[in-house]
Design an enzyme around this catalytic site. Sequence first.
Site, PDB file in Angstrom:
ATOM      1  N   HIS A  52      81.440  20.447 -36.684  1.00 10.24           N
ATOM      2  CA  HIS A  52      81.990  20.361 -38.033  1.00 10.24           C
ATOM      3  C   HIS A  52      83.496  20.551 -37.919  1.00 10.24           C
ATOM      4  O   HIS A  52      83.958  21.575 -37.408  1.00 10.24           O
ATOM      5  CB  HIS A  52      81.364  21.425 -38.947  1.00 10.24           C
ATOM      6  N   GLU A  75      85.734  23.840 -38.729  1.00  9.65           N
ATOM      7  CA  GLU A  75      85.322  25.157 -38.224  1.00  9.65           C
ATOM      8  C   GLU A  75      86.186  25.510 -37.014  1.00  9.65           C
ATOM      9  O   GLU A  75      85.806  25.275 -35.867  1.00  9.65           O
ATOM     10  CB  GLU A  75      83.824  25.136 -37.911  1.00  9.65           C
ATOM     11  N   HIS A  92      79.870  27.439 -34.221  1.00  5.73           N
ATOM     12  CA  HIS A  92      80.171  27.052 -35.605  1.00  5.73           C
ATOM     13  C   HIS A  92      80.723  28.236 -36.383  1.00  5.73           C
ATOM     14  O   HIS A  92      80.615  29.378 -35.947  1.00  5.73           O
ATOM     15  CB  HIS A  92      78.885  26.597 -36.323  1.00  5.73           C
ATOM     16  N   GLU A 129      76.759  30.989 -35.244  1.00  6.91           N
ATOM     17  CA  GLU A 129      77.544  31.002 -36.486  1.00  6.91           C
ATOM     18  C   GLU A 129      78.451  32.225 -36.428  1.00  6.91           C
ATOM     19  O   GLU A 129      77.978  33.349 -36.314  1.00  6.91           O
ATOM     20  CB  GLU A 129      76.621  31.067 -37.706  1.00  6.91           C
TER      21      GLU A 129
HETATM   22 ZN   LIG Z   1      79.071  24.109 -38.528  1.00  9.45          ZN
END
Ligand SMILES: [Zn+2]
Length: 334
Positions: free
Chosen positions: A59, A62, A156, A220
């Site tokens: 992404h 990020e 991420h 994450e």
């Molecule tokens: Zn992500």
Amino acid sequence: MLSLGKFLELSLTGREPCEKIQLNAESTRLHWRGEGVLEVVPPSASDCGRDLILSAGIHGNETAPIELLDRLLVRIASNQLKVGTRVLFVLGNLEAMRKGERYLAEDLNRLFSGKHEMAEGSEALRADELEKYCIAFYQGVESNGHARERLHFDLHTAIRGSRVEKFALYPFVEGRELPERSLARLQAGAVNTVLKQNRHASTFSAFTATHLDAESFTLELGKARPFGHNEGVNLEALEAMLATLISGGDVDDNAYQPEHTQLYQVAREVIKHSESFRLHLADDVENFTELETGYLLAEDCGERFVVEEAGARIIFPNPRVKNGLRAGLLIVPA
Ligand SMILES: [Zn+2]
């Protein structure tokens, strides 16, 4: 420092290095495999038998994990970090990174394991490319009769704030148990919460886990912010753990404290079926917020999604996904 240490700068500006293969003073080879893909190979005498994929920017907005990978690579290119592991550095969605966007046409992290064949646009092409780079990386080494260890950490940050700052997602693979060694590594990296997934997914980490037999995680790591604004996220322990793995070392098994790691499993997925989908959560509700039993979480075409599970928590709530996709995950302690 080797000019390939400017991997991030080269990638963001869309330049190709003149010299695609460079050796550092320790004879570690840096090999520009393609845009946003750099392979690091130690001299064979130092090779510990581990093949590690480190990816970020799947992404594009990020940035904290992208900066983390950049720091590791600069240390390698300037001989400050000894290398004993083959490493593939991957910057996923470069076009979105340049624009500071999560994605352009489609969410890249929903297009792996062949899903890209049914999609169009730059992300579909990129998912196809990244799969091929990963296959080539894991196959591009002689095993010499010893099984090599395959690892993948896909880094991420989340759209929302979270009650749990850092957590890991463990892709579902039939018959595979989560090894304590992996939990020990995550804990050493200050990742003390792990969600075990319960079905196949089309994420990058699920692809390497399922199709390439890698021990893979999606990590994450706090909330998404622009480049240079990540001082609020402390990734020092994770960086140290990854540096240890890159050097050919490993975490101390004896240091692992199971009581300090919380495992979760998926109870149910919330799927958005139509434009009449309504998610009854405020935009600022954080990941891992606990929901009481009886709570009406979502409605769609007259169907009601009511929380029935004790101790349930919500993660990745996002009512703006496309129809047919996941708009949230209801999880429970494992
Ligand atoms: Zn992500």
